[in-house]
Design an enzyme around this catalytic site. Structure first.
Site, PDB file in Angstrom:
ATOM      1  N   TRP A  62      39.307 -32.818  58.406  1.00 52.76           N
ATOM      2  CA  TRP A  62      39.195 -34.187  58.898  1.00 52.76           C
ATOM      3  C   TRP A  62      40.123 -34.399  60.097  1.00 52.76           C
ATOM      4  O   TRP A  62      39.757 -35.069  61.061  1.00 52.76           O
ATOM      5  CB  TRP A  62      39.508 -35.178  57.777  1.00 52.76           C
ATOM      6  N   ASP A  96      55.035 -35.391  49.669  1.00 53.85           N
ATOM      7  CA  ASP A  96      54.319 -36.202  48.686  1.00 53.85           C
ATOM      8  C   ASP A  96      54.485 -37.673  49.054  1.00 53.85           C
ATOM      9  O   ASP A  96      55.563 -38.232  48.910  1.00 53.85           O
ATOM     10  CB  ASP A  96      54.884 -35.918  47.294  1.00 53.85           C
ATOM     11  N   LYS A 161      37.945 -41.658  50.241  1.00 56.15           N
ATOM     12  CA  LYS A 161      37.101 -41.132  49.179  1.00 56.15           C
ATOM     13  C   LYS A 161      37.511 -41.752  47.845  1.00 56.15           C
ATOM     14  O   LYS A 161      38.699 -41.842  47.534  1.00 56.15           O
ATOM     15  CB  LYS A 161      37.222 -39.612  49.079  1.00 56.15           C
TER      16      LYS A 161
END
Length: 222
Positions: A62, A96, A161
């Protein structure tokens, strides 16, 4: 270790997948590139010179597409817990983003700029148990939405998503409070058997309610 019948079937399907073969031919890092290409072409999401953020970017297909579309006068900022090989026009941070320190470091890369588009193909490691998988997935995309709410410019767009299941209707409600229009997209490269769907928020509203307060996030495994 001997491969299971399931893993053999997956490998056979993967090798014979037309989009996998196309990605290898076209030089994209994964078949997911064609999901983004279809959506951004349909919805005209990326223009030259834009600042795009890619959350959950690895292996980078992407970011690849976004960098090509924004051109030399644009920029892509990418973040993932996994390593990602360098890409031209992409500034990458490994970390993270559920951790406040990582989020602050990534936000510093914006240098005070507002973002034109946030894209996120992020997903947790699926255990095959919906009772475990759906909360993990919803948690991650809530964090992605929170980032978009804080850093998208008014009128900016957001593509993420999602998986349909517990928490999905509530997430759609949050999207509709944050954007002028909300659409669902199921690109051709998304396998029919998958319950994944792509949610597109167009036209970020100036008045919104943040998903999370500005504090440390709790730890949860991908």
């Amino acid at each position: 270790m001997k491969r299971s019948k399931t893993s053999k079937a997956w490998m056979t399907e993967h090798v014979n997948d037309a989009y996998v073969q196309m990605a290898q031919r076209d030089g994209y890092r994964s078949r997911a590139a064609y999901k983004l290409l279809e959506i951004i072409e349909k919805d005209k999401l990326i223009q030259p010179g834009m600042l795009v953020v890619d959350l959950g970017a690895a292996p980078g297909s992407w970011s690849q597409i976004a960098a090509q579309k924004v051109g030399k006068h644009g920029k892509v900022l990418a973040l993932d817990i996994l390593p990602m090989d360098p890409l031209p026009g992409v500034d990458f941070l490994q970390g993270d983003f559920r951790e406040a320190s990582v989020l602050r470091e990534f936000e510093a890369m914006l240098e005070g700029r507002q973002v034109d588009l946030v894209i996120s193909d992020i997903a947790p490691n699926m255990a095959g148990n919906a009772m475990m998988d759906m909360p993990r997935s919803i948690y991650l995309i809530e964090l992605a939405l929170d980032f978009a709410q804080h850093h998208l410019k008014p009128g900016g767009n957001y593509l993420v998503k999602a998986f349909q299941g517990t928490g999905y209707p509530e997430y759609m409600t949050l999207l509709r409070k944050s954007f002028d229009q909300v659409f669902t997209r199921k690109p051709k490269a998304s396998r029919d058997r998958s319950n994944e769907i792509y949610l597109l928020g167009k036209g970020k509203l100036e008045n919104y309610t943040a998903v999370f307060p500005d504090d440390d996030t709790t730890s949860m495994e991908y």
